[in-house]
Design an enzyme around this catalytic site. Structure first.
Site, mmCIF file in Angstrom:
data_model
loop_
_atom_site.group_PDB
_atom_site.id
_atom_site.type_symbol
_atom_site.label_atom_id
_atom_site.label_comp_id
_atom_site.label_asym_id
_atom_site.label_seq_id
_atom_site.Cartn_x
_atom_site.Cartn_y
_atom_site.Cartn_z
ATOM 1 N N GLY A 3 0.802 -1.215 0.000
ATOM 2 C CA GLY A 3 0.000 0.000 0.000
ATOM 3 C C GLY A 3 0.833 1.262 0.000
ATOM 4 O O GLY A 3 0.326 2.358 0.248
ATOM 5 N N HIS B 121 -35.913 -31.547 5.599
ATOM 6 C CA HIS B 121 -35.600 -32.132 4.285
ATOM 7 C C HIS B 121 -36.580 -31.642 3.218
ATOM 8 O O HIS B 121 -36.819 -32.330 2.225
ATOM 9 C CB HIS B 121 -35.634 -33.677 4.329
ATOM 10 C CG HIS B 121 -34.750 -34.272 5.365
ATOM 11 N ND1 HIS B 121 -33.433 -34.613 5.131
ATOM 12 C CD2 HIS B 121 -34.989 -34.592 6.665
ATOM 13 C CE1 HIS B 121 -32.900 -35.128 6.230
ATOM 14 N NE2 HIS B 121 -33.826 -35.111 7.180
ATOM 15 N N SER C 91 -41.583 -9.318 -14.572
ATOM 16 C CA SER C 91 -41.336 -9.943 -15.863
ATOM 17 C C SER C 91 -41.599 -8.964 -16.989
ATOM 18 O O SER C 91 -42.520 -8.140 -16.914
ATOM 19 C CB SER C 91 -42.229 -11.179 -16.035
ATOM 20 O OG SER C 91 -42.093 -11.715 -17.340
ATOM 21 N N SER C 92 -40.786 -9.067 -18.034
ATOM 22 C CA SER C 92 -41.000 -8.240 -19.221
ATOM 23 C C SER C 92 -41.996 -8.872 -20.171
ATOM 24 O O SER C 92 -42.430 -8.241 -21.138
ATOM 25 C CB SER C 92 -39.665 -8.030 -19.947
ATOM 26 O OG SER C 92 -39.146 -9.287 -20.377
ATOM 27 N N LYS D 151 -46.730 -10.470 -12.959
ATOM 28 C CA LYS D 151 -45.796 -11.284 -12.172
ATOM 29 C C LYS D 151 -44.954 -10.379 -11.276
ATOM 30 O O LYS D 151 -44.452 -9.350 -11.700
ATOM 31 C CB LYS D 151 -44.883 -12.082 -13.104
ATOM 32 C CG LYS D 151 -44.054 -13.156 -12.402
ATOM 33 C CD LYS D 151 -43.336 -14.022 -13.443
ATOM 34 C CE LYS D 151 -42.664 -15.218 -12.792
ATOM 35 N NZ LYS D 151 -41.536 -14.824 -11.941
ATOM 36 N N VAL D 152 -44.826 -10.779 -10.005
ATOM 37 C CA VAL D 152 -44.009 -10.045 -9.040
ATOM 38 C C VAL D 152 -43.041 -11.031 -8.389
ATOM 39 O O VAL D 152 -43.447 -12.106 -7.955
ATOM 40 C CB VAL D 152 -44.881 -9.369 -7.960
ATOM 41 C CG1 VAL D 152 -44.003 -8.628 -6.960
ATOM 42 C CG2 VAL D 152 -45.888 -8.412 -8.605
ATOM 43 N N GLU E 54 -33.588 -11.970 -3.401
ATOM 44 C CA GLU E 54 -32.657 -12.320 -4.467
ATOM 45 C C GLU E 54 -31.413 -11.441 -4.416
ATOM 46 O O GLU E 54 -30.287 -11.916 -4.634
ATOM 47 C CB GLU E 54 -33.341 -12.188 -5.825
ATOM 48 C CG GLU E 54 -34.372 -13.281 -6.068
ATOM 49 C CD GLU E 54 -35.229 -13.031 -7.306
ATOM 50 O OE1 GLU E 54 -35.019 -12.001 -7.987
ATOM 51 O OE2 GLU E 54 -36.097 -13.868 -7.602
#
Length: 471
Positions: free
Chosen positions: A110, A193, A323-324, A329-330, A336
């Site tokens: 540095g 599971h 969505s395009s 849609k959400v 994410e």
């Protein structure tokens, strides 16, 4: 030779600066000088500079050093004042940050960034004073890059953890605790599971998330004791050559006063300069926190899946179209984003770990890359914590009816029959329930295994979440 000056505006005016290797052409408007310019030309690698928090930490050290050197008779009062006033412009006013152009990937100690700080402050102090202030003899007095730069990393990490990350984690923990209380009696099917298991409450799940975040804070608090142990005063190799008596204590005292920290001098300067174990530990804790975030974020994605064909146990706030091509849609965009931050933090930790292993003899020569990855992890974890709390957790709504339907539908609620009719008979009841598509209570009554009162008591799904129903 590929020279960054070749890419500068042809109309740019230059001045000639000098260092021990000779003359260097520097943009006339730049506050830096020869050594910074050489590094600009030598390392056009990533286009990513060191973190702003690290720049400010370096300048804080230079400020504290100027004050201490004046007290020790190393600097004249007017030079010290000019350096301190110049430092304050950067620290408090955010001025001249653009004068720190060096790439992360530079000399491993540095040194280039340390000299960048020295040169910028010396130039500003010279302009202020009207007399020459030297980057080496004045700004860097009693110091070496080898103890200053790692100390700056520790200081930046400490400040960012205390002032940015921990408060953000506390905000997230509070949001999760509030939801745990709100959902205290929202009974649902547990899952192990990813298969149906005995009931839990949604509140219990959120309580687990809150505790994970709180434990992460505890880990950070514990590690701060070691992160705040700094190598300042060791100079080149840990012996403290050219550092006057009282300098290290004076600088640390100034830093603690100015930054409200609890910095201490390294207990062993040879460990403190040859190794970066405290920073590796800090990065490991950040990774651990990130891993807990990944579990939380993915659980939210699973529970909110739908709106018709998923679990539909909770509803996350609708933030943007998902969505395009598919109208209406959400998507769970905040969880994410959290998962992506986690991926980056885990990758950063791998770089810090590798860098920490590069302590060769008296110096680690991976300091800039350690700093870059550690400080980025702190920053993005802090930012995503606040976003997760305010844009997601605070607005979550429970689908109470759907949760209860799942709890009552789970074959595993037959587990509570064990104390009444035994494991083998309970297993037969569950198998018949599945084969004939009947609920557990109906099968128990059809087989005359329990009275209605006993069946209702044994199959009270909310009571199951409290640890048992036999008392």
């Amino acid at each position: 030779m590929n020279n960054l000056n070749d890419n500068l505006n042809n109309n740019e005016e230059f001045r000639i600066e000098h260092d021990s290797m000779g003359d260097v052409r520097v943009p006339k408007s730049a506050k830096w000088a020869a050594q910074t310019q050489r590094a600009v030309e030598n390392f056009p690698i990533s286009g990513t500079t060191i973190e702003r928090s690290l720049i400010v930490a370096l300048i804080n050290i230079k400020k504290a050093a100027a004050i201490t050197n004046e007290k020790l008779g190393i600097l004249k009062p007017e030079i010290s004042k000019a350096l301190v006033d110049s430092a304050n412009e950067i620290i408090f006013d955010g001025k001249y940050i653009d004068q720190f152009p060096l790439d992360v990937y530079q000399t491993g100690s540095g040194t280039s960034s340390n000299m960048n700080s020295n040169e910028v402050l010396a130039t500003l102090a010279t302009e202020r004073l009207g007399d020459k202030v030297s980057p080496n003899d004045h700004t860097n007095a009693s110091q070496s890059s080898n103890d200053v730069f790692p100390s700056a990393i520790h200081i930046a990490a400490t400040v960012e953890i205390k002032d940015l990350l921990i408060p953000s984690l506390k905000t997230l923990a509070t949001s999760l605790k509030n939801k745990a209380h709100e959902f205290d009696e929202v009974v649902k099917s547990g899952r192990t599971h990813l298969m149906d298991a005995t009931p839990v409450t949604l509140g219990q799940e959120f309580s687990g998330y809150a505790t994970a975040v709180s434990i992460g804070i505890e880990r950070l608090d514990d590690a701060l004791k070691r992160i705040q142990e700094i190598p300042l005063g060791g100079t080149a190799v840990g012996t403290g050559l050219n550092t006057p008596e009282g300098f290290t204590q004076g600088v640390i005292s100034e830093l603690n006063k100015n930054l409200n920290l609890n910095l201490v001098e390294a207990r062993d300067h040879f460990e403190a300069q040859g190794a970066r174990d405290a920073l590796v530990e800090a990065s490991g804790i950040l990774k651990t926190i990130a891993v807990s975030f990944y579990k939380i974020a993915n659980d939210l994605r699973w529970m909110s899946s739908g709106p018709k064909c998923g679990l539909r146990e909770i509803h996350l706030p609708d933030l943007q179209p998902g969505s395009s091509i598919m109208p209406g849609k959400v998507n769970p965009v905040v969880p994410e984003a959290v998962c992506q931050v986690v991926a980056q933090v885990i990758g950063n930790d791998a770089a810090v770990t590798f860098g920490g292993a590069a302590g060769n003899l008296e110096l680690n020569v991976m300091l800039p890359v350690i700093a870059r990855n550690l400080l980025e992890s702190i920053r993005i974890l802090a930012n995503v914590s606040k976003i997760l709390a305010t844009k997601c957790i605070d607005g979550i709504e429970a689908n109470v009816d759907q949760c209860r339907t799942y709890a009552l539908s789970s074959p595993s609620i037959g587990t509570s029959l064990n104390p009444y009719i035994g494991y083998e008979m309970a297993a037969k009841v569950i198998k018949k329930s599945l084969a004939e598509n009947k609920d557990i209570r109906t099968v128990v009554l059809e087989e005359n295994l329990l009275t209605e009162e006993e069946a209702d008591k044994a199959l009270d799904v909310l009571a199951m979440t409290k640890g048992g129903i036999l008392k």
